[in-house]
Design a protein around this motif. Sequence first.
Motif, mmCIF file in Angstrom:
data_model
loop_
_atom_site.group_PDB
_atom_site.id
_atom_site.type_symbol
_atom_site.label_atom_id
_atom_site.label_comp_id
_atom_site.label_asym_id
_atom_site.label_seq_id
_atom_site.Cartn_x
_atom_site.Cartn_y
_atom_site.Cartn_z
ATOM 1 N N LYS A 32 33.423 41.124 49.032
ATOM 2 C CA LYS A 32 33.919 39.842 49.705
ATOM 3 C C LYS A 32 35.251 40.369 49.290
ATOM 4 C CE LYS A 32 31.196 36.661 49.469
ATOM 5 N NZ LYS A 32 30.236 34.987 49.699
ATOM 6 N N MET A 33 36.362 41.587 49.002
ATOM 7 C CA MET A 33 37.395 41.628 48.758
ATOM 8 C C MET A 33 38.138 41.603 50.222
ATOM 9 S SD MET A 33 39.156 45.557 48.485
ATOM 10 C CE MET A 33 38.837 45.176 46.021
ATOM 11 N N SER A 34 39.600 41.687 50.195
ATOM 12 C CA SER A 34 39.799 41.118 51.911
ATOM 13 C C SER A 34 40.411 42.376 52.269
ATOM 14 C CB SER A 34 41.437 40.076 51.092
ATOM 15 O OG SER A 34 42.385 41.197 50.094
ATOM 16 N N ALA A 35 40.615 42.020 53.652
ATOM 17 C CA ALA A 35 40.498 43.225 54.580
ATOM 18 C C ALA A 35 41.938 44.099 54.011
ATOM 19 C CB ALA A 35 40.547 43.179 55.934
ATOM 20 N N GLN A 36 42.704 43.231 53.749
ATOM 21 C CA GLN A 36 44.319 43.728 53.634
ATOM 22 C C GLN A 36 44.673 44.466 52.459
ATOM 23 O OE1 GLN A 36 46.908 40.459 52.425
ATOM 24 N NE2 GLN A 36 48.505 41.949 51.572
ATOM 25 N N MET A 37 43.468 43.990 51.168
ATOM 26 C CA MET A 37 43.228 44.539 49.979
ATOM 27 C C MET A 37 42.731 46.543 50.148
ATOM 28 S SD MET A 37 44.887 44.336 46.975
ATOM 29 C CE MET A 37 43.570 44.475 45.663
ATOM 30 N N ILE A 38 41.782 46.261 51.096
ATOM 31 C CA ILE A 38 40.674 47.263 51.831
ATOM 32 C C ILE A 38 41.831 48.531 52.167
ATOM 33 C CG2 ILE A 38 38.942 48.276 53.346
ATOM 34 C CD1 ILE A 38 37.505 45.367 52.025
ATOM 35 N N ASP A 39 42.624 48.017 53.065
ATOM 36 C CA ASP A 39 43.889 48.614 53.998
ATOM 37 C C ASP A 39 44.232 49.377 53.385
ATOM 38 O OD1 ASP A 39 44.723 49.694 56.401
ATOM 39 O OD2 ASP A 39 46.248 47.587 55.808
ATOM 40 N N GLN A 40 44.663 48.683 51.866
ATOM 41 C CA GLN A 40 46.010 49.243 50.989
ATOM 42 C C GLN A 40 45.372 50.033 50.631
ATOM 43 O OE1 GLN A 40 47.349 46.979 47.578
ATOM 44 N NE2 GLN A 40 49.517 47.930 47.980
ATOM 45 N N MET A 41 43.846 49.698 50.031
ATOM 46 C CA MET A 41 43.604 50.932 48.910
ATOM 47 C C MET A 41 42.972 52.916 50.037
ATOM 48 S SD MET A 41 40.647 48.763 46.516
ATOM 49 C CE MET A 41 40.229 50.012 45.780
ATOM 50 N N HIS A 42 42.716 51.982 51.252
ATOM 51 C CA HIS A 42 42.509 53.051 52.213
ATOM 52 C C HIS A 42 44.071 53.952 52.350
ATOM 53 C CE1 HIS A 42 39.216 54.209 54.117
ATOM 54 N NE2 HIS A 42 38.258 52.960 54.587
ATOM 55 N N LYS A 43 44.775 53.620 52.184
ATOM 56 C CA LYS A 43 46.117 53.933 52.100
ATOM 57 C C LYS A 43 45.981 55.182 51.419
ATOM 58 C CE LYS A 43 48.676 51.220 55.608
ATOM 59 N NZ LYS A 43 49.512 49.917 56.487
ATOM 60 N N VAL A 44 46.540 54.332 50.605
ATOM 61 C CA VAL A 44 46.344 55.260 48.764
ATOM 62 C C VAL A 44 45.136 56.694 49.060
ATOM 63 C CG1 VAL A 44 46.050 55.482 46.459
ATOM 64 C CG2 VAL A 44 47.038 53.213 47.386
ATOM 65 N N PRO A 52 38.834 34.165 59.984
ATOM 66 C CA PRO A 52 39.242 35.342 60.803
ATOM 67 C C PRO A 52 40.052 36.044 60.853
ATOM 68 C CG PRO A 52 38.165 33.448 62.013
ATOM 69 C CD PRO A 52 38.079 33.215 60.859
ATOM 70 N N ASN A 53 41.085 35.090 60.834
ATOM 71 C CA ASN A 53 42.493 35.920 60.079
ATOM 72 C C ASN A 53 43.392 37.093 59.042
ATOM 73 O OD1 ASN A 53 43.128 34.330 62.394
ATOM 74 N ND2 ASN A 53 44.246 32.751 60.637
ATOM 75 N N ARG A 54 41.760 36.175 57.402
ATOM 76 C CA ARG A 54 42.735 36.965 56.791
ATOM 77 C C ARG A 54 41.420 36.798 55.669
ATOM 78 N NH1 ARG A 54 42.183 33.184 54.148
ATOM 79 N NH2 ARG A 54 44.023 31.520 54.859
ATOM 80 N N GLY A 55 41.248 37.317 55.238
ATOM 81 C CA GLY A 55 40.652 37.619 53.386
ATOM 82 C C GLY A 55 41.522 36.904 52.812
ATOM 83 N N LEU A 56 41.045 37.179 51.399
ATOM 84 C CA LEU A 56 41.624 36.908 50.281
ATOM 85 C C LEU A 56 41.701 37.816 48.608
ATOM 86 C CD1 LEU A 56 39.909 33.159 49.079
ATOM 87 C CD2 LEU A 56 42.194 33.836 50.490
ATOM 88 N N LYS A 57 42.463 37.831 48.181
ATOM 89 C CA LYS A 57 42.880 38.376 47.485
ATOM 90 C C LYS A 57 41.447 38.755 46.519
ATOM 91 C CE LYS A 57 45.819 40.402 43.716
ATOM 92 N NZ LYS A 57 47.165 40.070 42.747
ATOM 93 N N ASN A 58 40.617 37.930 45.686
ATOM 94 C CA ASN A 58 39.923 38.248 45.254
ATOM 95 C C ASN A 58 38.649 36.906 45.156
ATOM 96 O OD1 ASN A 58 40.902 36.838 43.022
ATOM 97 N ND2 ASN A 58 42.173 38.209 42.202
ATOM 98 N N LEU A 59 37.975 36.981 43.898
ATOM 99 C CA LEU A 59 36.745 35.965 44.427
ATOM 100 C C LEU A 59 37.752 34.677 44.057
ATOM 101 C CD1 LEU A 59 33.507 37.844 43.576
ATOM 102 C CD2 LEU A 59 34.533 37.334 45.582
ATOM 103 N N VAL A 60 38.173 34.719 42.945
ATOM 104 C CA VAL A 60 38.775 33.287 42.532
ATOM 105 C C VAL A 60 39.647 32.622 43.455
ATOM 106 C CG1 VAL A 60 38.206 34.376 40.024
ATOM 107 C CG2 VAL A 60 40.789 34.847 41.244
#
Length: 666
Positions: free
Chosen positions: A293-305, A490-498
């Motif tokens: 359940k990592m956010s799509a934004q974080m996943i995209d950021q890691m992919h770019k790195v 559907p708009n965005r995930g969250l940074k982490n579980l907490v």
Amino acid sequence: MGLQTHVFRRGATYVWRRRLPLSLGGALMQVSLRTRDPLIARRLALLLGAEGCRVFDQMMQSKLSRDEARSLLQAAILRALDQIEAARANIPDRTAPDAWQQALSADWVMGKACELVGHRGAAAAPVPDSDRDAMRVEGRSDAEIASVSHHVDMLAQNFDRDPRLGPNRPGYDLMCRALGRDKFSQGEVNNGRQIVQRGRGAAYQIASLGHLPAIETAAAEAMDLAEGRKPVTKHAPVSQPVQPQLVLIPPAAEPSPAGLTPSEPSPAEPAALYDPSIAALADRLMAQKKRQKMSAQMIDQMHKVYDLFIEATGVSDIRQLRQEHLARFIDVLNQLPKSYRKSPKDRLKTLAQILDAAQGKPVGLSPTTINRNIDYIGQLLKKARSEGFTSVVMLDPGSLRERKSRRDRDERPAFTLEDIGKIFSHPIWHGWKSKRHWQEPGSNLIRDGLFWVPMIAALTGARGAEIAGLKAEDLEVIDGIPVMHFRPNPNRGLKNLVSERTLPLHPQLVALGLMEHARLALTGPRGDLFPDQRPKSGTKFGDPLDYRFRLLIQRQLSGNPEGKVLHSFRHYVATQLGRIEGLREQVRKDILGHAGDSITAERYSETTPLAAKLAALRQLPPLPVRDLAADVRAVEAVRAVARKTRKDGPCPSAQLPLGRRSASPA
């Protein structure tokens, strides 16, 4: 300057401060002398200094007993031989004709490196020329000698690290099992480290002679070798050693000795069950993160790195990755402009073109950004190890971390109470003149994303993207308390579980009509709470207001010299909550979406009740905005009118009654 060596004045009293020797961990030790008299402080410091030297010497000189040292040496040899046997079980399946010779050569390289480190400790690096000449006399190639030097450097670095963590952990666990205890002095730990390396070195050197006899026989021979009773002799004729597996790979521009490019897998490598390409490995890691359940934004950021890493190093196969490639990646990060690939034009440029265009300009990403990228690479290497790619075991991205020039809490400065008063006195919250002159006072007041998002941030401490991506259904009333749910949608995930949490609305937000705004937004085409914040391609929720908010705070904060941003509201709320007398730290963490400090707080504690959160948020200072309760001219609407950018910046969108077409104001 200190009164004398190791004596300093702190406030009104004197303290004795000394750093422990590096072999004892290098930590800073400080003792209050509890006196304001400099003469007494000098005398006490002399006594402490003498006693400290005696204790340090005792700690460093204490060693394992002879019997303990021999037991540990034998355990290290047996463990290394077991590992060698397991590794050799795969060699017959290899198709390369020289795989056996490569394995013997690699065993010798590891054995020689461990032998040097086992006898000299951290002082083994760098390998002196006399040792290199001795290895050449033995008939070893320059590639083997270079690989020995590389391994010695990596093993010597571990002596500066905690013996119970990271690559030192297996050796420490072996000490505990072999000796039947888990309490050691620092001198015993240092002695045990070297004994373990001597045992490994002897085992690998015995293995490098050819086929291993019975494990008991090989262990006895290794024991004799480690204790200096028997020179190394060959079990069976072995052809001249060839280039080992772990050699330094030449730069990508030059062909490797075997005629392969660095990104091509060696023919001697066994067939892998998993695709060894870094891109495929990153995809598998991101699929795992998505399940977590990592956010799509974080996943995209890691992919770019990871894409940047492949482009910067020229390595696409995880089996070809070496420490120098990690260092090269950090060098590239220090040469990149801070805004690289943020504009559409830059996204089409190659890395080489971006670096060329950056020459003569301010470059270098911040230490925080570089260290975050190193953490991402560390996660990729951990995933590779879990899938059986043993070539990355010795890689150490942590050694490349940048030292920060300021504390974490100072990375993004917080808004002060004075800043809050200046920001919310802007016409956005009191009435603006016209579409063109939206930063000048007037009678127009539109409650769109730019109106609501900063206020919610200042009264909840939530992140900008969390607020901008809210759905209207995320607001509701629970037990008579209006609340806002921060949860994946559907708009965005969250940074982490907490980060998933429910917050009560500050009474001022309710009074300004946020719940009514949400009720009307439910009828919108997508149910967004702030439809004007829906991003365009390549951006995220909250980006549409970023430019105008930066213009706003530049105007209100006299140019914004400290570089404060929307996220500074989060620091402001954290600071204000921390100043509330009697407020439990766990309440503040539950409001901000931070993890607890202990397993008890995280696993065995329930979240703070809504009433307690509301009591804390009520104590945040109200914002100096216009009271709209009686303003009948303020029109609540859902659809945002498209903005037209002017020379002085875009203006807020107009909100019109439902069913009426949007039109630009005259």
